[in-house]
Design an enzyme around this catalytic site. Sequence first.
Site, PDB file in Angstrom:
ATOM      1  N   ASP A  17      29.465  40.975  39.711  1.00  0.00           N
ATOM      2  CA  ASP A  17      28.492  41.819  39.004  1.00  0.00           C
ATOM      3  C   ASP A  17      28.412  43.226  39.583  1.00  0.00           C
ATOM      4  OD1 ASP A  17      27.770  39.489  37.518  1.00  0.00           O
ATOM      5  OD2 ASP A  17      26.574  38.860  39.238  1.00  0.00           O
ATOM      6  N   GLU A  18      29.505  43.719  40.115  1.00  0.00           N
ATOM      7  CA  GLU A  18      29.496  45.063  40.729  1.00  0.00           C
ATOM      8  C   GLU A  18      29.532  46.176  39.691  1.00  0.00           C
ATOM      9  OE1 GLU A  18      31.784  42.761  41.504  1.00  0.00           O
ATOM     10  OE2 GLU A  18      31.555  42.272  43.624  1.00  0.00           O
ATOM     11  N   LYS A  20      32.356  46.140  37.341  1.00  0.00           N
ATOM     12  CA  LYS A  20      33.795  46.325  37.092  1.00  0.00           C
ATOM     13  C   LYS A  20      34.056  46.698  35.641  1.00  0.00           C
ATOM     14  CE  LYS A  20      34.583  42.151  38.750  1.00  0.00           C
ATOM     15  NZ  LYS A  20      33.349  41.789  39.447  1.00  0.00           N
ATOM     16  N   GLY A  44      30.995  37.992  33.184  1.00  0.00           N
ATOM     17  CA  GLY A  44      30.284  38.718  32.136  1.00  0.00           C
ATOM     18  C   GLY A  44      30.366  40.182  32.468  1.00  0.00           C
ATOM     19  N   HIS A  45      31.120  40.922  31.674  1.00  0.00           N
ATOM     20  CA  HIS A  45      31.260  42.347  31.937  1.00  0.00           C
ATOM     21  C   HIS A  45      30.503  43.111  30.864  1.00  0.00           C
ATOM     22  CE1 HIS A  45      35.243  41.616  34.281  1.00  0.00           C
ATOM     23  NE2 HIS A  45      34.173  41.260  34.937  1.00  0.00           N
ATOM     24  N   GLN A 228      34.717  38.071  38.800  1.00  0.00           N
ATOM     25  CA  GLN A 228      34.014  37.661  40.029  1.00  0.00           C
ATOM     26  C   GLN A 228      34.427  38.612  41.163  1.00  0.00           C
ATOM     27  OE1 GLN A 228      35.730  34.716  38.334  1.00  0.00           O
ATOM     28  NE2 GLN A 228      33.965  34.933  37.026  1.00  0.00           N
TER      29      GLN A 228
HETATM   30  P1  IMP Z   1      31.293  28.895  38.660  1.00  0.00           P
HETATM   31  O1  IMP Z   1      32.309  29.977  38.688  1.00  0.00           O
HETATM   32  O2  IMP Z   1      30.580  28.792  37.345  1.00  0.00           O
HETATM   33  O3  IMP Z   1      31.858  27.592  39.118  1.00  0.00           O
HETATM   34  O4  IMP Z   1      30.143  29.264  39.727  1.00  0.00           O
HETATM   35  C1  IMP Z   1      30.384  29.282  41.132  1.00  0.00           C
HETATM   36  C2  IMP Z   1      29.596  30.400  41.791  1.00  0.00           C
HETATM   37  O5  IMP Z   1      30.135  31.655  41.395  1.00  0.00           O
HETATM   38  C3  IMP Z   1      28.115  30.455  41.427  1.00  0.00           C
HETATM   39  O6  IMP Z   1      27.381  30.910  42.549  1.00  0.00           O
HETATM   40  C4  IMP Z   1      28.059  31.494  40.324  1.00  0.00           C
HETATM   41  O7  IMP Z   1      26.796  32.097  40.215  1.00  0.00           O
HETATM   42  C5  IMP Z   1      29.116  32.461  40.814  1.00  0.00           C
HETATM   43  N1  IMP Z   1      29.726  33.243  39.741  1.00  0.00           N
HETATM   44  C6  IMP Z   1      30.678  32.839  38.877  1.00  0.00           C
HETATM   45  N2  IMP Z   1      31.028  33.839  38.061  1.00  0.00           N
HETATM   46  C7  IMP Z   1      30.302  34.894  38.422  1.00  0.00           C
HETATM   47  C8  IMP Z   1      30.244  36.248  37.955  1.00  0.00           C
HETATM   48  O8  IMP Z   1      30.959  36.681  37.050  1.00  0.00           O
HETATM   49  N3  IMP Z   1      29.356  37.055  38.600  1.00  0.00           N
HETATM   50  C9  IMP Z   1      28.583  36.621  39.635  1.00  0.00           C
HETATM   51  N4  IMP Z   1      28.619  35.381  40.099  1.00  0.00           N
HETATM   52  C10 IMP Z   1      29.472  34.521  39.496  1.00  0.00           C
END
Ligand code: IMP
Length: 438
Positions: A17-18, A20, A44-45, A228
């Site tokens: 969530d920087e 990007k 989510g961008h 991520q």
């Molecule tokens: P998963 O990717 O849904 O398995 O989640 C694993 C961890 O990564 C959790 O702490 C999520 O909140 C985090 N996470 C996954 N995708 C994102 C992202 O795009 N932004 C921020 N955190 C993420």
Amino acid sequence: MDQPSINLAILGLQWGDEGKGKVVDLLSPRFRQVVRFQGGNNAGHTVVVGGQSIALHQVPSGALHPDCFLVVGNGVVLNLEVLQQELDRLKARGFDLAGRLLLSEKAHLILPHHIALDLWREVRADKLGTKIGTTGRGIGPAYEMKASRMGVRLGDLRHPGSLADRIRQGYEEVRLRLGEAEGLPSLQAIVDGALRTAQPFLPFIGDAQTHLQTAWQRGESILFEGAQATLLDIDHGTYPFVTSSNCSLGGLFTGTGLPPKALDKVLGIAKAYTTRVGAGPFPAELLDATGARLREAGREFGTTTGRPRRCGWFDAPITAHACRTNGVDGLAIMKLDVLDGLEEVGMVVGYRTGEGGLTTQLPSCAADWAGLKPEIRRFKGWDSTRGFTDPRDLPGTARAYLEALAEAVGVPIAYLSTGPDRTEGCVYPGTFLASLLG
Ligand code: IMP
């Protein structure tokens, strides 16, 4: 093409969530190919154009530029139903991707039983006190199935007759774990659903590796968009509180099939403060009114899940670790304006260990984070940086903060974002980004 070709990776340096999406969107017009190489619709961008914001989850952020060809690489896990919704939303806003989207036939599908397993596991983990706080999108199970060779690739959708056999083993393993409860659809329903949703995508599925190799040989510029971030990387992040893919640089090569020499530069993206969603170590976290203020001012609520993000000061050691892991050439510092109006701004410059020592090294074991106390350096605040487009015009105190940040991280700043719109930001003169955009 008049400008020299360049292949650039854009990678998150914190816990995601920087911002990007904004940077990719900003740079996309300079690139012919824009590529996603890992993650899925956990990402989510948000891209803001002319005051309108568009959330993208699986489509590369270059979608808003009609001259960009969009590639979803083999390292991505895809939920086609969600992708269809995304394409429909883009089309409604006037962005038609027909003829400029390629989905790797080697990318894996996220299927309903993966999502069911993800949710089931999180509920159980919550009772055991080991919850990760996943996005609940089936990401972990989809990658698990890939690693255990029970995954379903997009290319398998071209073989409707054998699709049930391809899905069966993974499905049966999930069913055994979950039992008949939890409303798990039948195997047949999953197969039928996959074939139905796949239909409109069949023309988009192809050999993305050869496409990219050819684009590279032809000298077309390629932008690689990370999802991520490094601290969520399955190997180099805060394991086990991570996602299931390699979000750092290595994932780019395995996730596209291009060799390292195809890459020229790496731009690392970090917010001027830190956030994370879900559970896990976060030494810089502010659990007080300042943390709440950052959340409100920065609108720190998940694009994908709407969850409030945990907020804290900029953490130099984690960002420096991410820069080393990815070989970052320049920093893009986002959302500086969110810190506007604070009397004092903090920065974590190290961690005090239980024995009173000071370290900037990150522990590799989650249990070791607990004993670390952040060492905070304090800076005088500033009134406003909103909308600034030249770093030389910034208030002196903001400049001092940014200089200390770049020094603590060990990488120069190339871009500074001072607001959500494309126009709100500064490109630093003399950096590779300035020559790229110049
Ligand atoms: P998963 O990717 O849904 O398995 O989640 C694993 C961890 O990564 C959790 O702490 C999520 O909140 C985090 N996470 C996954 N995708 C994102 C992202 O795009 N932004 C921020 N955190 C993420």
